[in-house]
Motif scaffolding. Structure first.
Motif, PDB file in Angstrom:
ATOM      1  N   SER A   1       0.839  -1.195   0.000  1.00 18.84           N
ATOM      2  CA  SER A   1       0.000   0.000   0.000  1.00 18.84           C
ATOM      3  C   SER A   1       0.875   1.247   0.000  1.00 18.84           C
ATOM      4  CB  SER A   1      -0.933   0.010   1.218  1.00 18.84           C
ATOM      5  OG  SER A   1      -0.198   0.011   2.413  1.00 18.84           O
ATOM      6  N   TRP A   2       0.418   2.249  -0.732  1.00 21.88           N
ATOM      7  CA  TRP A   2       1.163   3.493  -0.863  1.00 21.88           C
ATOM      8  C   TRP A   2       0.236   4.657  -0.584  1.00 21.88           C
ATOM      9  CZ3 TRP A   2       1.655   6.433  -5.974  1.00 21.88           C
ATOM     10  CH2 TRP A   2       2.389   7.613  -5.786  1.00 21.88           C
ATOM     11  N   SER A   3       0.554   5.458   0.423  1.00 25.07           N
ATOM     12  CA  SER A   3      -0.220   6.660   0.734  1.00 25.07           C
ATOM     13  C   SER A   3       0.290   7.797  -0.139  1.00 25.07           C
ATOM     14  CB  SER A   3      -0.083   7.014   2.221  1.00 25.07           C
ATOM     15  OG  SER A   3      -0.615   5.994   3.031  1.00 25.07           O
ATOM     16  N   MET A   4      -0.539   8.226  -1.063  1.00 22.69           N
ATOM     17  CA  MET A   4      -0.116   9.275  -1.983  1.00 22.69           C
ATOM     18  C   MET A   4      -0.110  10.650  -1.324  1.00 22.69           C
ATOM     19  SD  MET A   4      -1.937   8.056  -5.542  1.00 22.69           S
ATOM     20  CE  MET A   4      -3.543   7.718  -4.795  1.00 22.69           C
ATOM     21  N   THR A   5      -0.818  10.790  -0.220  1.00 21.58           N
ATOM     22  CA  THR A   5      -0.828  12.041   0.528  1.00 21.58           C
ATOM     23  C   THR A   5      -0.397  11.768   1.962  1.00 21.58           C
ATOM     24  OG1 THR A   5      -3.170  11.745   1.058  1.00 21.58           O
ATOM     25  CG2 THR A   5      -2.643  13.061  -0.892  1.00 21.58           C
ATOM     26  N   ALA A   6       0.015  12.816   2.647  1.00 19.19           N
ATOM     27  CA  ALA A   6       0.533  12.639   4.011  1.00 19.19           C
ATOM     28  C   ALA A   6      -0.522  12.117   4.966  1.00 19.19           C
ATOM     29  CB  ALA A   6       1.095  13.975   4.520  1.00 19.19           C
ATOM     30  N   ASP A   7      -1.770  12.533   4.780  1.00 18.67           N
ATOM     31  CA  ASP A   7      -2.835  12.068   5.677  1.00 18.67           C
ATOM     32  C   ASP A   7      -3.439  10.738   5.261  1.00 18.67           C
ATOM     33  OD1 ASP A   7      -4.160  12.833   3.420  1.00 18.67           O
ATOM     34  OD2 ASP A   7      -5.503  14.265   4.390  1.00 18.67           O
ATOM     35  N   GLY A   8      -3.006  10.184   4.132  1.00 23.21           N
ATOM     36  CA  GLY A   8      -3.509   8.882   3.686  1.00 23.21           C
ATOM     37  C   GLY A   8      -4.880   8.908   3.066  1.00 23.21           C
ATOM     38  N   SER A   9      -5.412  10.078   2.771  1.00 24.51           N
ATOM     39  CA  SER A   9      -6.752  10.143   2.193  1.00 24.51           C
ATOM     40  C   SER A   9      -6.790   9.620   0.759  1.00 24.51           C
ATOM     41  CB  SER A   9      -7.268  11.580   2.243  1.00 24.51           C
ATOM     42  OG  SER A   9      -6.398  12.450   1.545  1.00 24.51           O
ATOM     43  N   TYR A  10      -5.636   9.668   0.075  1.00 29.03           N
ATOM     44  CA  TYR A  10      -5.511   9.089  -1.256  1.00 29.03           C
ATOM     45  C   TYR A  10      -4.448   8.000  -1.181  1.00 29.03           C
ATOM     46  CZ  TYR A  10      -8.162  13.041  -3.100  1.00 29.03           C
ATOM     47  OH  TYR A  10      -9.142  13.959  -3.346  1.00 29.03           O
ATOM     48  N   SER A  11      -4.804   6.805  -1.620  1.00 28.37           N
ATOM     49  CA  SER A  11      -3.851   5.701  -1.509  1.00 28.37           C
ATOM     50  C   SER A  11      -4.070   4.678  -2.611  1.00 28.37           C
ATOM     51  CB  SER A  11      -3.956   5.022  -0.132  1.00 28.37           C
ATOM     52  OG  SER A  11      -5.257   4.499   0.062  1.00 28.37           O
ATOM     53  N   LEU A  12      -3.042   3.863  -2.838  1.00 25.73           N
ATOM     54  CA  LEU A  12      -3.092   2.737  -3.770  1.00 25.73           C
ATOM     55  C   LEU A  12      -2.734   1.474  -3.009  1.00 25.73           C
ATOM     56  CD1 LEU A  12      -1.355   4.029  -7.043  1.00 25.73           C
ATOM     57  CD2 LEU A  12      -3.768   3.411  -6.765  1.00 25.73           C
ATOM     58  N   ILE A  13      -3.484   0.399  -3.255  1.00 25.36           N
ATOM     59  CA  ILE A  13      -3.232  -0.889  -2.597  1.00 25.36           C
ATOM     60  C   ILE A  13      -3.170  -1.982  -3.649  1.00 25.36           C
ATOM     61  CG2 ILE A  13      -4.032  -2.566  -0.901  1.00 25.36           C
ATOM     62  CD1 ILE A  13      -5.576   0.816  -0.732  1.00 25.36           C
ATOM     63  N   ALA A  14      -2.080  -2.721  -3.664  1.00 29.08           N
ATOM     64  CA  ALA A  14      -1.928  -3.871  -4.570  1.00 29.08           C
ATOM     65  C   ALA A  14      -1.902  -5.140  -3.735  1.00 29.08           C
ATOM     66  CB  ALA A  14      -0.651  -3.739  -5.392  1.00 29.08           C
ATOM     67  N   GLN A  15      -2.626  -6.150  -4.194  1.00 30.45           N
ATOM     68  CA  GLN A  15      -2.734  -7.387  -3.426  1.00 30.45           C
ATOM     69  C   GLN A  15      -2.570  -8.601  -4.327  1.00 30.45           C
ATOM     70  OE1 GLN A  15      -6.685  -6.627  -1.724  1.00 30.45           O
ATOM     71  NE2 GLN A  15      -5.743  -6.490   0.301  1.00 30.45           N
ATOM     72  N   TYR A  16      -1.969  -9.635  -3.760  1.00 33.43           N
ATOM     73  CA  TYR A  16      -1.901 -10.948  -4.417  1.00 33.43           C
ATOM     74  C   TYR A  16      -2.154 -12.019  -3.363  1.00 33.43           C
ATOM     75  CZ  TYR A  16      -0.040 -15.404  -5.915  1.00 33.43           C
ATOM     76  OH  TYR A  16       0.093 -16.747  -6.175  1.00 33.43           O
ATOM     77  N   ALA A  17      -2.896 -13.040  -3.745  1.00 32.26           N
ATOM     78  CA  ALA A  17      -3.148 -14.135  -2.807  1.00 32.26           C
ATOM     79  C   ALA A  17      -3.470 -15.411  -3.580  1.00 32.26           C
ATOM     80  CB  ALA A  17      -4.293 -13.795  -1.861  1.00 32.26           C
ATOM     81  N   ARG A  18      -2.995 -16.518  -3.044  1.00 36.40           N
ATOM     82  CA  ARG A  18      -3.378 -17.844  -3.533  1.00 36.40           C
ATOM     83  C   ARG A  18      -4.227 -18.493  -2.458  1.00 36.40           C
ATOM     84  NH1 ARG A  18      -1.300 -23.485  -3.808  1.00 36.40           N
ATOM     85  NH2 ARG A  18      -1.904 -24.319  -5.852  1.00 36.40           N
ATOM     86  N   THR A  19      -5.445 -18.897  -2.807  1.00 36.22           N
ATOM     87  CA  THR A  19      -6.371 -19.449  -1.826  1.00 36.22           C
ATOM     88  C   THR A  19      -6.909 -20.793  -2.322  1.00 36.22           C
ATOM     89  OG1 THR A  19      -8.216 -18.204  -2.807  1.00 36.22           O
ATOM     90  CG2 THR A  19      -7.049 -17.177  -0.957  1.00 36.22           C
ATOM     91  N   ILE A  20      -7.600 -21.493  -1.422  1.00 37.98           N
ATOM     92  CA  ILE A  20      -8.142 -22.815  -1.734  1.00 37.98           C
ATOM     93  C   ILE A  20      -9.622 -22.856  -1.398  1.00 37.98           C
ATOM     94  CG2 ILE A  20      -7.523 -23.706   0.554  1.00 37.98           C
ATOM     95  CD1 ILE A  20      -7.054 -26.445  -0.740  1.00 37.98           C
ATOM     96  N   SER A  21     -10.385 -23.597  -2.199  1.00 37.26           N
ATOM     97  CA  SER A  21     -11.797 -23.881  -1.924  1.00 37.26           C
ATOM     98  C   SER A  21     -11.962 -25.398  -1.952  1.00 37.26           C
ATOM     99  CB  SER A  21     -12.712 -23.222  -2.960  1.00 37.26           C
ATOM    100  OG  SER A  21     -12.615 -21.827  -2.918  1.00 37.26           O
ATOM    101  N   ARG A  22     -12.297 -25.949  -0.815  1.00 41.50           N
ATOM    102  CA  ARG A  22     -12.449 -27.402  -0.735  1.00 41.50           C
ATOM    103  C   ARG A  22     -13.881 -27.805  -1.066  1.00 41.50           C
ATOM    104  NH1 ARG A  22      -9.168 -25.701   3.355  1.00 41.50           N
ATOM    105  NH2 ARG A  22      -7.112 -26.670   3.474  1.00 41.50           N
ATOM    106  N   PRO A  23     -14.084 -28.992  -1.660  1.00 41.00           N
ATOM    107  CA  PRO A  23     -15.455 -29.443  -1.958  1.00 41.00           C
ATOM    108  C   PRO A  23     -16.266 -29.586  -0.683  1.00 41.00           C
ATOM    109  CG  PRO A  23     -13.811 -30.822  -3.066  1.00 41.00           C
ATOM    110  CD  PRO A  23     -13.076 -29.976  -2.096  1.00 41.00           C
ATOM    111  N   SER A  24     -17.528 -29.199  -0.738  1.00 40.36           N
ATOM    112  CA  SER A  24     -18.407 -29.377   0.411  1.00 40.36           C
ATOM    113  C   SER A  24     -18.785 -30.849   0.549  1.00 40.36           C
ATOM    114  CB  SER A  24     -19.668 -28.531   0.248  1.00 40.36           C
ATOM    115  OG  SER A  24     -20.457 -29.008  -0.825  1.00 40.36           O
ATOM    116  N   PHE A  25     -19.207 -31.228   1.751  1.00 45.80           N
ATOM    117  CA  PHE A  25     -19.586 -32.626   1.979  1.00 45.80           C
ATOM    118  C   PHE A  25     -20.749 -33.031   1.077  1.00 45.80           C
ATOM    119  CE2 PHE A  25     -18.027 -32.054   6.614  1.00 45.80           C
ATOM    120  CZ  PHE A  25     -16.731 -32.126   6.168  1.00 45.80           C
TER     121      PHE A  25
END
Length: 330
Positions: A75-99
């Protein structure tokens, strides 16, 4: 269990159609997280390892697997107070079959369709990347994509033994990719009038069978709410949502939406709230089309929750527990 009635007026279990849906699933996990801050840039990264052991009561379904799941957030706060910001995210997740989706039992829906479990289902993995811009703390715009492996999707198939019978079953898709944009716009027009609008557009690419070309389609979702604060603690709330181009495998749903209105009155120092609302002001049926190269099935669904309804509620706040004030930032 399923039973058959015999001529001697006795009920005997039908072992071919009986089933036991008992399951045991054990998951062991370990993870590590690291974070750092470089001026206005915040870094968070992690890695999680999971071992899954899965068994059905009858021993027919057995699954053991280990996976690693990295994730990162910048995350990058483009202003000193953080009112404008950019957030980049990456995640690998799993979904298991239901019973229920694994159980090989059958449920009759109609003379031409049954629902059947799939004991061969595998876990699904999702690699997702997104970039979000936050403006003035409250407005947000997100661009992202999701690449799924072995995506678990409910699909309508033709029965091999009876071509006139359709099977509703969860299966693993070789490819399911989505690219999306999402916008969240809250408004405070006056002290007594506020609103919130959300929109998501998605371009979906899916391959149901390994030897077929990709299927592409566009979907969008929108919802809005607005509220008015009136004198003497009266309130009016309007809400609505709309969905277009909904596709799940080889099933397409017609456009859907609803419109609701609610009137509220607060009494007894705002502890008592009376609420009267009308839901689904405009009634709407759902048209479901299931289509493949060898068949096409069209159904019209009229669900009780899609019909107009009047809802009345009374709530009272006893102010239990210790009261406190706290500031928070989301």
């Amino acid at each position: 269990a399923d039973y058959e009635y015999l001529k001697d007026e006795a009920w005997m279990p039908n072992l071919d159609k009986s089933y036991d849906i008992g399951y045991t699933e054990n998951i062991g996990a370990a993870y590590i997280i690291a974070s750092a801050r470089l001026g206005r840039v915040s870094l968070v990264g992690g890695l999680r390892g999971e071992y899954t052991s899965f068994r059905s009561a009858d021993g027919a379904v057995k699954q053991d697997y280990f996976d690693l799941f990295p994730n990162a957030n910048v995350s990058w706060s483009m202003t000193a107070d953080g009112s404008y910001s950019l957030i980049a995210q990456y995640a690998r997740t799993i979904s298991r079959p239901s019973f229920w989706s694994l159980s090989p039992n059958e449920t009759k829906i109609s003379e031409y369709m049954i629902q059947r479990g799939n004991p061969d289902l595998k876990a699904s993995y999702d690699n997702s990347v997104s970039v979000t811009a936050v403006l003035k703390y409250k407005y947000s715009i997100t661009l992202g994509m999701s690449i799924k492996q072995n995506a678990i999707q409910q699909t309508t198939l033709v029965d091999r033994n009876n071509p006139e019978l359709l099977i509703l079953q969860h299966i693993n898709y070789p490819t399911l990719n989505s690219y999306f944009t999402s916008v969240n716009l809250p408004f405070q027009f006056t002290k007594w009038w506020s609103a919130n609008v959300n929109f998501t557009g998605m371009y979906l690419g899916q391959r149901i069978y390994p030897d077929e070309p990709m299927r592409h389609n566009f979907m969008c979702f929108a919802n809005a709410q607005t509220s008015f604060t009136l004198p003497k603690n009266y309130f009016i709330e309007l809400s609505g949502n709309y969905m277009h181009g909904i596709v799940a495998g080889n099933t397409t749903m017609s456009d859907m939406g609803n419109l609701n209105i609610t009137f509220k009155k607060r009494l007894l120092d705002n502890k008592l709230t009376l609420s009267l609302g009308v839901q689904n002001i405009i009634p709407m049926n759902t048209k479901i089309t299931i289509e493949e190269a060898t068949f096409k099935r069209v159904m019209t669904v009229d669900q009780p929750w899609q019909r107009p309804a009047i809802k009345f509620s009374i709530s009272y706040n006893f102010n239990s527990g210790k009261q406190f004030r706290a500031k928070s930032v989301e």
